[in-house]
Design a protein around this motif. Structure first.
Motif, PDB file in Angstrom:
ATOM      1  N   PRO A 257       0.826  -1.212   0.000  1.00  0.00           N
ATOM      2  CA  PRO A 257       0.000   0.000   0.000  1.00  0.00           C
ATOM      3  C   PRO A 257       0.856   1.256   0.000  1.00  0.00           C
ATOM      4  CG  PRO A 257       0.102  -0.913   2.195  1.00  0.00           C
ATOM      5  CD  PRO A 257       0.838  -1.875   1.305  1.00  0.00           C
ATOM      6  N   PRO A 258       0.303   2.367  -0.448  1.00  0.00           N
ATOM      7  CA  PRO A 258       0.997   3.642  -0.266  1.00  0.00           C
ATOM      8  C   PRO A 258       1.004   4.005   1.205  1.00  0.00           C
ATOM      9  CG  PRO A 258      -1.229   4.016  -1.051  1.00  0.00           C
ATOM     10  CD  PRO A 258      -1.024   2.528  -1.060  1.00  0.00           C
ATOM     11  N   VAL A 259       1.950   4.816   1.610  1.00  0.00           N
ATOM     12  CA  VAL A 259       2.071   5.129   3.029  1.00  0.00           C
ATOM     13  C   VAL A 259       0.842   5.876   3.535  1.00  0.00           C
ATOM     14  CG1 VAL A 259       3.357   7.286   2.655  1.00  0.00           C
ATOM     15  CG2 VAL A 259       3.662   6.003   4.796  1.00  0.00           C
ATOM     16  N   TYR A 260       0.212   6.705   2.676  1.00  0.00           N
ATOM     17  CA  TYR A 260      -0.998   7.390   3.140  1.00  0.00           C
ATOM     18  C   TYR A 260      -2.139   6.404   3.376  1.00  0.00           C
ATOM     19  CZ  TYR A 260      -1.848   7.326  -1.961  1.00  0.00           C
ATOM     20  OH  TYR A 260      -1.978   6.956  -3.269  1.00  0.00           O
ATOM     21  N   GLY A 261      -2.088   5.249   2.710  1.00  0.00           N
ATOM     22  CA  GLY A 261      -3.099   4.231   2.949  1.00  0.00           C
ATOM     23  C   GLY A 261      -2.993   3.592   4.315  1.00  0.00           C
ATOM     24  N   LEU A 262      -1.842   3.720   4.950  1.00  0.00           N
ATOM     25  CA  LEU A 262      -1.658   3.193   6.299  1.00  0.00           C
ATOM     26  C   LEU A 262      -2.040   4.210   7.370  1.00  0.00           C
ATOM     27  CD1 LEU A 262       1.732   1.350   5.770  1.00  0.00           C
ATOM     28  CD2 LEU A 262      -0.580   0.413   5.627  1.00  0.00           C
ATOM     29  N   GLU A 263      -2.349   5.430   6.952  1.00  0.00           N
ATOM     30  CA  GLU A 263      -2.907   6.416   7.880  1.00  0.00           C
ATOM     31  C   GLU A 263      -4.420   6.240   7.904  1.00  0.00           C
ATOM     32  OE1 GLU A 263       0.259  10.076   7.456  1.00  0.00           O
ATOM     33  OE2 GLU A 263      -1.221   9.858   5.863  1.00  0.00           O
ATOM     34  N   ILE A 264      -5.071   6.743   8.932  1.00  0.00           N
ATOM     35  CA  ILE A 264      -6.514   6.582   9.032  1.00  0.00           C
ATOM     36  C   ILE A 264      -7.193   7.290   7.873  1.00  0.00           C
ATOM     37  CG2 ILE A 264      -6.888   8.628  10.478  1.00  0.00           C
ATOM     38  CD1 ILE A 264      -8.994   6.977  12.016  1.00  0.00           C
ATOM     39  N   GLY A 265      -8.298   6.706   7.390  1.00  0.00           N
ATOM     40  CA  GLY A 265      -9.094   7.308   6.336  1.00  0.00           C
ATOM     41  C   GLY A 265     -10.420   7.805   6.880  1.00  0.00           C
ATOM     42  N   ASP A 266     -11.112   8.606   6.064  1.00  0.00           N
ATOM     43  CA  ASP A 266     -12.374   9.229   6.466  1.00  0.00           C
ATOM     44  C   ASP A 266     -13.351   9.122   5.301  1.00  0.00           C
ATOM     45  OD1 ASP A 266     -14.316  11.619   6.650  1.00  0.00           O
ATOM     46  OD2 ASP A 266     -13.379  11.663   8.612  1.00  0.00           O
ATOM     47  N   ALA A 267     -14.591   8.695   5.577  1.00  0.00           N
ATOM     48  CA  ALA A 267     -15.569   8.509   4.514  1.00  0.00           C
ATOM     49  C   ALA A 267     -16.887   9.182   4.877  1.00  0.00           C
ATOM     50  CB  ALA A 267     -15.808   7.019   4.279  1.00  0.00           C
ATOM     51  N   ASP A 268     -17.493   9.862   3.897  1.00  0.00           N
ATOM     52  CA  ASP A 268     -18.813  10.481   4.074  1.00  0.00           C
ATOM     53  C   ASP A 268     -19.344  10.867   2.702  1.00  0.00           C
ATOM     54  OD1 ASP A 268     -21.089  11.492   5.238  1.00  0.00           O
ATOM     55  OD2 ASP A 268     -20.064  12.909   6.546  1.00  0.00           O
ATOM     56  N   CYS A 269     -20.607  11.251   2.690  1.00  0.00           N
ATOM     57  CA  CYS A 269     -21.236  11.783   1.485  1.00  0.00           C
ATOM     58  C   CYS A 269     -21.280  13.299   1.598  1.00  0.00           C
ATOM     59  CB  CYS A 269     -22.648  11.227   1.332  1.00  0.00           C
ATOM     60  SG  CYS A 269     -23.628  12.055   0.072  1.00  0.00           S
ATOM     61  N   TYR A 270     -20.700  13.982   0.602  1.00  0.00           N
ATOM     62  CA  TYR A 270     -20.642  15.445   0.653  1.00  0.00           C
ATOM     63  C   TYR A 270     -21.426  16.104  -0.479  1.00  0.00           C
ATOM     64  CZ  TYR A 270     -17.172  14.858   4.264  1.00  0.00           C
ATOM     65  OH  TYR A 270     -16.537  14.518   5.427  1.00  0.00           O
ATOM     66  N   LEU A 271     -22.391  15.376  -1.022  1.00  0.00           N
ATOM     67  CA  LEU A 271     -23.245  15.995  -2.027  1.00  0.00           C
ATOM     68  C   LEU A 271     -24.664  15.472  -1.833  1.00  0.00           C
ATOM     69  CD1 LEU A 271     -23.251  17.920  -4.481  1.00  0.00           C
ATOM     70  CD2 LEU A 271     -23.008  15.906  -5.942  1.00  0.00           C
ATOM     71  N   HIS A 272     -25.573  16.381  -1.443  1.00  0.00           N
ATOM     72  CA  HIS A 272     -26.986  16.027  -1.257  1.00  0.00           C
ATOM     73  C   HIS A 272     -27.127  14.873  -0.271  1.00  0.00           C
ATOM     74  CE1 HIS A 272     -27.150  18.552  -4.743  1.00  0.00           C
ATOM     75  NE2 HIS A 272     -26.758  17.615  -5.590  1.00  0.00           N
ATOM     76  N   ASN A 273     -26.598  15.048   0.939  1.00  0.00           N
ATOM     77  CA  ASN A 273     -26.602  13.987   1.945  1.00  0.00           C
ATOM     78  C   ASN A 273     -27.962  13.912   2.628  1.00  0.00           C
ATOM     79  OD1 ASN A 273     -26.268  12.556   4.463  1.00  0.00           O
ATOM     80  ND2 ASN A 273     -24.061  12.741   4.175  1.00  0.00           N
TER      81      ASN A 273
END
Length: 1018
Positions: free
Chosen positions: A263-279
Motif C-alpha cells: 500500500p501507499p504510506v498514506y493508505g496506512l494512515e486513518i481514512g475518512d468517509a462520508d457523502c458530501y453531495l446532497h446527503n
C-alpha cells in the motif's frame, strides 16, 4: 428499530441473484442427493509432473507445481473443468522434477520435499514429507453428488485448524471441533463470513486451497470433512517445513494466488468517509465541504491520510479536481466509492482519485465479479497515474489480497462490536489477508467511549477508517470533545510514529504473505494455550507488540495471556515473565493494554508529526530498543507513494542489538549501512534511541567516541547529540541522540555497564497499583489509595505522588523510610477535584520514587478514579440525573423521549399500551443506564415495556441493579405485553443500573421504555 437502509438497498438484487446461482438440487427445497465415492484404480499414466489415475468413469489428476505444492483434481465423468480459469491462480515457474514408484498397494508420487501416496483399492490419497512425516491422509476416497464434492481426512489427536478468510468473531484461535462456512452470506456481524477464502491450514504443517468460486463448508471434526458446492474437485496442497511451517504454508499459498499488495504510506494512515453531495442524513452539502472536515483534522492536529467524498447511496460528486488538490494541500488523498461502477475511473484518477472503495453490489452473481472489480479498480489507479492501486472491498475471495483491503462491512458501534472484531482480523491473516479492518466504532450507533476504545486497538492494525453520515454523531476522532479528542489524538500519533515499523511489515507481507495483525499461535505454535479461547481477545502486531483491547465498559482488563518470554508493559515499563495470565490490569480510558516483547528493536518516527508529508529526507529516525540477547530488525524504506519500488527503487537498513540475556552487562546497537536507493532517500540523518535498560550506563559511545552525558531532560533536548538516563520513564530508559550521520555507512552505539531490559538486578524493581472502584466528589477533598510493593530487594526512601488532571489538587503522602523486600504498603494520598470536574472516570498516574539495589528508581501506574456528581437531595426523575454510563444497543438512549431510530433526539413521546408519559428514558437493548444516588434514595418506581412505536414486536427483559446486586428483574416483555410496574427498594444504594437486555437473539425492535422512572430521595 435496528435497521440499515444502506445495507438493504444494496443487497436486494445481489442476494436474489446469488440465490439463483447457488440454489438447486440438494438445497432445503429438495431431497438430499445420493453420494458416490471413487472406486478402485483402473488406470495410471505419468507425464512428467502430471499423473492421471482412472477409477471407472472417474479420473483424478495430480499436478506438481513446486517441490512443496501439488494439485489434485477429480472429474467424476472424466471431463475436467476450471471455472476460475486464470482469475485466481497466478502463472507459476517451471514444475519440479518428480518421480513415481509402484509399491503394490499404492503409487508414490514424489518430489525432493513431499510424497503423495495414491492407494489403489479404493483410490485414496495421503501426503508425507520427504522424511516420512505424515501431513494428511484420507479416511475414505473423494465423494461427490450432483451438488458437492467432499474430501474426508483423519484428524490428529492435537491437530488445530485455521483460515477460511475473514470469519467474524473467530479465526485467531483454532477451528478444531467447529464447522466453518466459506461463501457470501451478507452477514457483517458476529458469526458472518465476509471476505471468505477457500483455504485452510493445519498445525500439522499443511494447507489446502479449493480452486473454486463455489461456497465451501469445512467441518473440523473427527474425521475432517471439507466440501465445495460443485460436482468437481480441485484443490492445491502445500507442505510447510521447519519451525515456521504455518508461515511457510501461508507463503506457498500466496505464491500461488498472489502476495499482498504494497500500500501507499498514506493508505496506512486513518481514512475518512462520508457523502458530501446532497446527503440525506446530513442535509444539503457540496463536495468541497469535505475540505472543511479535512481542516478539522489539521486544526485538531490529527493524522488523516485520505477521504472518500461520496460515500453514500445516490451521492455523486462535483469539483473533483479542486477537491483532490485541496486534500493534497492538507496532506491527504482523494478517494471515491465505486457505487456506480468503474467506467469513469480513468478520468477520476486523472483528476486526483487515489483510493477506490468497492461496494457490496460488486459481488454480483458470485465472487468472480467481486474479484474482477478489485483487480480492475487497482489496475485502473495504476494505469492512469504513477500511484499504487489502493482499494477497499466488503466482499471478496482468494486472490483479492493482491489488490485491496478487506473490510468487514457496515456494523454498529458497541462493546460487543469491539469484542468480536478482535479475533476477526488477526484470524484473517492466517489466510494471507494482510489488510483487514472495520470502521472505527462502526457506521451506526456508537458512543464516545466505544469510539475511543475501538480506535485504540485499531491503531495497531495496518489500516482503518471512519465512516460518517449514518449515525447520530459523525465519526471523526475529534467529534466527542475532551477527554476523548486528546486520547484519540495520542493513539493516532502513536500509529503515525510506528509507520516505519508498520511499513516494514507491509513490505515483509509482499515477500511472505504474512500480515501485521497475527494470532498468538502464528508466533508461538508450540504454546497449547495460543490455539484456545485463552488468547482469543488479543493479538500480535508484528512479532513485537501484544495488544489486548478493552471490550467492556470497564477500567480493568482480565485474562491477558502472555506467552513464553519476557514482556514489558508499554506504559509503565513493568516486566512480566510468560507464560502467565494477567487479571485486573489497570486500563483507564486512555490506556490500551499493550506489551512489548523483550528483544524488540522498533523503528519509529519521533512523535508529534501529523502526516507522512511532514517528513523530509533529513528527518530524524528513532529506534525503540528493549535489549535482551541478540536481536535485529530490518527497516524498509521507499518513496511511499509511487510504484518505483517494483523496479527495485527502495532501501533497507538493519539494526542489530547485542545485550545480556538477563541482568548486567554492555548493550551494543549496530546500525548497518542503508542498502539501495530511491527518490528522496536521505544521504544523512540524525538518529534517536530509547534503550530500556532499567539501569544507567557509565558511558555511551558512538563509534568508540564517548557522547556527552546530560543531567536533565531540558539539557538533552537542547543538545545536538548526547545521552541522558531518565529514571522516571518506564522503569528507566537511556535516551541517546546523534548528529546527522551518513546513511551509506554503518555505525555502532555502545552502552557500557548497563543491563538487559529489567535492570542489572532483575526483580529488584518495586511496583505500584491502586484498588479498583475508588471515588471522589467534585470539589470535595478525598483520599486515594495507592499500593507500593517492593521487589526482591528492600525499597528505601519511598515517596508516593499522583499526577492528576489540570486543576486538581494533590497533597503528597508521607515518605516510607523502608519497605522490606516483597512486602506491600498502602498509602493514602489526599486529592481534591475542582468543583466543576466532569462526572465519570478520570485517569491518575501514581508514581513511587525509591532506592533499591543501590540505584534510584521510579515506578509508575495509570489507574482510574470515579468523580461522582452531587447525589440527589429530593425526589428526582431518572431522566434528569447525570448518567455515569449510558450504553445502548442502537443510537443513544433518549431523555423523556422514545429511542426512535439512530440519531439523538429523534424519538417520540414515550408511549406504553396507549398511555403517554412526559418523563422517562427511551432505550434499545442491550442498554445500561447508571446513576449515582450516594445512598440518599429509598425507592425506584416506573412503568416499563416496549414502546408502542414498535407496533407489537421485540422481546426484552428489564432489570435494576444496585452496587453489584440485581434487585429486580422483569419477565420477558414483548411489544404485545402489558405494561410492567416497577417498585424497587433502593435503601442505601450508591450506584444504580437500569438495564434492558435482549432475550431472543434478535435485537430488532427492542425499544424499551423506563416510563415515569422516579427515585424517592431525601
Amino acid at each position: 428499530m435496528q435497521s440499515s437502509m444502506r445495507m438493504r438497498a444494496a443487497l436486494g438484487g445481489a442476494v436474489l441473484s446469488l440465490l439463483a446461482v447457488f440454489a438447486g438440487p440438494g438445497t432445503a427445497q429438495s431431497a438430499e442427493p445420493a453420494d458416490s465415492t471413487v472406486g478402485d484404480v483402473t488406470g495410471f499414466t505419468a507425464d512428467g509432473p502430471v499423473y492421471r489415475l482412472t477409477a471407472g468413469a472417474a479420473e483424478a489428476r495430480v499436478s506438481f507445481v513446486t517441490d512443496e505444492t501439488f494439485r489434485i483434481e477429480l472429474a467424476p465423468d472424466g471431463k475436467y473443468t476450471d471455472p476460475t480459469g486464470q482469475d485466481i491462480v497466478l502463472p507459476q515457474g517451471a514444475p519440479p522434477t518428480t518421480r513415481w514408484t509402484d509399491r503394490g498397494d499404492r503409487y508414490e508420487l514424489s518430489t525432493d520435499r513431499v510424497t503423495l501416496r495414491a492407494y489403489k483399492s479404493p483410490l485414496r490419497f495421503a501426503a508425507y514429507r520427504a522424511d516420512g512425516t505424515a501431513l494428511w491422509s484420507e479416511t475414505k476416497g473423494l465423494t461427490w453428488n450432483q451438488d458437492r464434492t467432499v474430501q474426508t481426512l483423519a484428524r490428529g489427536a492435537t491437530e488445530q485448524f485455521y483460515g477460511a478468510g475473514m470469519q467474524n468473531g473467530r479465526g485467531n484461535t483454532s477451528h478444531r471441533g467447529k464447522t466453518v462456512e466459506v461463501g457470501v452470506d451478507y452477514n457483517w456481524n458476529d458469526g458472518g463470513h465476509p471476505n471468505s477464502v477457500p483455504f485452510y491450514l493445519s498445525s500439522a504443517g499443511y494447507g489446502v486451497f479449493r480452486n473454486t468460486y463455489a461456497p465451501n463448508t469445512y467441518a473440523f471434526g473427527e474425521p475432517v470433512t471439507t466440501s465445495a458446492r460443485e460436482r468437481r474437485f480441485d484443490a492445491y496442497y502445500f507442505a510447510g517445513e521447519g519451525a515456521d511451517a504455518v508461515k511457510d504454508v501461508i507463503g506457498q499459498y500466496t505464491n500461488l494466488t498472489g502476495k499482498p499488495f504494497m500500500p501507499p504510506v498514506y493508505g496506512l494512515e486513518i481514512g475518512d468517509a462520508d457523502c458530501y453531495l446532497h446527503n440525506a442524513n446530513r442535509g444539503e452539502r457540496r463536495t468541497l465541504d469535505a475540505l472543511k472536515v479535512a481542516d478539522g483534522y489539521v486544526q485538531n492536529d490529527m493524522p488523516n491520510g485520505w477521504m472518500l467524498v461520496n460515500d453514500g447511496y445516490g451521492c455523486g460528486y462535483e469539483n473533483l479536481g479542486e477537491a483532490a488538490t485541496g486534500l493534497q494541500q492538507r496532506g491527504m488523498q482523494l478517494g471515491l466509492w465505486t457505487e456506480d461502477g468503474l467506467d469513469k475511473l480513468a478520468d477520476q484518477v486523472k483528476a486526483g482519485q487515489r483510493v477506490a472503495k468497492l461496494d457490496v453490489a460488486w459481488v454480483g452473481a458470485g465472487y468472480k465479479f467481486a474479484l474482477d472489480g478489485c483487480k480492475a479498480a487497482h489496475a485502473g489507479i495504476e494505469a492512469n497515474s504513477d500511484a499504487r492501486g489502493f482499494t477497499w472491498a466488503p466482499e471478496s475471495w482468494s486472490g483479492a489480497q493482491r489488490c485491496g483491503v478487506q473490510w468487514s462491512g457496515d456494523q454498529s458501534g458497541t462493546w460487543e462490536y469491539i469484542r468480536w472484531q478482535i479475533p476477526t482480523y488477526a484470524g484473517a491473516s492466517m489466510s494471507g489477508l494482510a489488510y483487514t479492518t472495520g470502521d472505527v466504532d462502526g457506521i451506526f450507533g456508537g458512543s464516545a467511549k466505544t469510539y475511543t476504545r475501538d480506535l485504540q486497538w485499531k491503531t495497531f492494525l495496518p489500516v482503518t477508517m471512519t465512516m460518517d453520515g449514518w449515525a447520530a454523531n459523525d465519526k471523526q476522532p475529534f467529534r466527542y470533545g475532551e477527554p476523548y479528542t486528546t486520547i484519540n489524538r495520542s493513539y493516532l500519533k502513536l500509529h503515525e510514529s510506528l509507520l516505519p515499523y508498520i511499513y516494514s511489515h507491509a513490505h515483509e507481507a509482499t515477500k511472505t504473505g504474512v500480515g501485521l495483525a497475527r494470532p498468538l499461535v502464528l508466533e508461538y505454535p508450540d504454546d497449547p494455550k495460543a490455539a484456545t479461547d485463552t488468547a482469543k481477545y488479543e493479538f500480535l502486531s508484528g512479532e513485537d507488540f501484544l495488544v489486548a483491547p478493552v471490550y467492556k465498559d470497564d477500567v480493568r482488563r482480565d485474562g491477558i495471556y502472555l506467552p513464553k518470554g519476557t514482556w514489558i508493559d508499554y506504559w509503565s515499563g513493568r516486566v512480566h515473565e510468560g507464560p502467565q495470565t494477567l487479571d485486573g490490569y489497570s486500563a483507564p480510558l486512555d490506556t490500551l493494554p499493550l506489551f512489548v516483547r523483550a528483544g524488540a528493536t522498533v523503528p519509529m518516527w519521533p512523535g508529534g508529526i501529523r502526516s507522512y508529508t511532514d517528513r523530509t529526507p533529513g528527518s530524524q529516525l528513532a529506534w525503540d530498543v528493549y535489549p535482551q540477547g541478540n536481536s535485529s530488525f530490518t527497516l524498509y524504506e521507499d518513496d511511499g507513494v509511487t510504484r518505483a519500488h517494483k523496479a527495485g527503487r527502495y532501501a533497507t537498513q538493519r539494526a542489530d542489538v547485542t545485550a545480556p540475556a538477563r541482568g548486567a552487562g554492555d548493550v551494543t546497537v549496530r546500525i548497518g549501512a542503508s542498502q539501495g536507493a530511491y527518490t528522496g532517500k536521505a544521504a544523512s540523518r540524525p538518529y534517536a534511541f530509547t534503550v530500556h535498560t532499567g539501569d544507567a550506563p557509565t558511558k555511551v559511545a558512538l563509534e568508540g567516541t564517548a557522547l556527552p552525558r546530560h543531567t536533565s531532560r531540558a539539557a538533552f533536548e537542547a543538545a545536538t547529540q548526547g545521552w541522558w538516563y531518565d529514571a522516571a520513564d518506564r522503569g528507566g530508559v537511556v535516551r541517546v541522540k546523534t548528529a546527522a550521520l551518513r546513511t551509506d555507512r554503518p555505525f555502532e552505539l555502545t552502552l557500557t555497564d548497563t543491563a538487559a531490559v529489567g535492570g542489572a538486578v532483575p526483580g529488584a524493581a518495586a511496583t505500584v497499583s491502586a484498588p479498583a472502584g475508588q471515588e471522589l466528589g467534585a470539589g470535595v477533598p478525598g483520599t486515594v489509595s495507592v499500593d507500593v510493593t517492593a521487589g526482591d530487594r528492600d525499597a528505601t526512601g519511598v515517596a508516593v505522588g499522583l499526577t492528576a488532571p489540570e486543576g486538581w489538587k494533590v497533597t503528597p503522602a508521607a515518605r516510607i523510610d523502608r519497605l522490606p523486600a516483597g512486602t506491600t504498603r498502602r498509602v493514602q494520598v489526599t486529592v481534591t477535584p475542582p468543583p466543576g470536574a466532569r462526572p465519570g472516570e478520570s485517569t491518575l498516574t501514581a508514581s513511587a520514587g525509591y532506592r533499591a539495589a543501590s540505584l534510584d528508581r521510579v515506578a509508575i501506574q495509570r489507574f482510574a478514579v470515579g468523580v461522582m456528581p452531587e447525589p440527589p437531595t429530593a425526589d428526582a426523575w431518572a431522566s434528569d440525573l447525570v448518567w455515569l454510563r449510558s450504553t445502548n444497543g442502537w443510537g443513544p438512549p433518549e431523555r423523556d423521549r422514545s429511542n426512535g431510530e439512530s440519531a439523538a433526539g429523534d424519538g417520540r413521546t414515550l408511549t406504553l399500551a396507549g398511555k403517554t408519559y412526559d418523563k422517562g428514558i427511551g432505550a434499545h437493548a442491550d442498554s445500561d443506564i447508571e446513576v449515582y444516588l450516594g445512598g440518599r434514595c429509598t425507592r425506584l418506581t416506573a412503568d416499563v415495556g416496549i414502546d408502542d412505536e414498535i407496533n407489537g414486536y421485540g422481546e426484552v427483559a428489564f432489570s435494576v441493579e444496585a452496587d453489584g446486586k440485581v434487585l429486580w428483574t422483569s419477565p420477558k416483555v414483548t411489544g404485545a405485553s402489558a405494561t410492567v410496574p416497577v417498585d424497587v427498594d433502593l435503601t442505601g444504594a450508591r450506584h444504580v443500573h437500569l438495564r434492558i437486555t435482549d432475550t431472543n437473539g434478535s435485537k430488532s425492535g427492542d425499544h424499551g421504555d423506563w416510563a415515569a422512572a422516579r427515585f424517592a430521595c431525601g
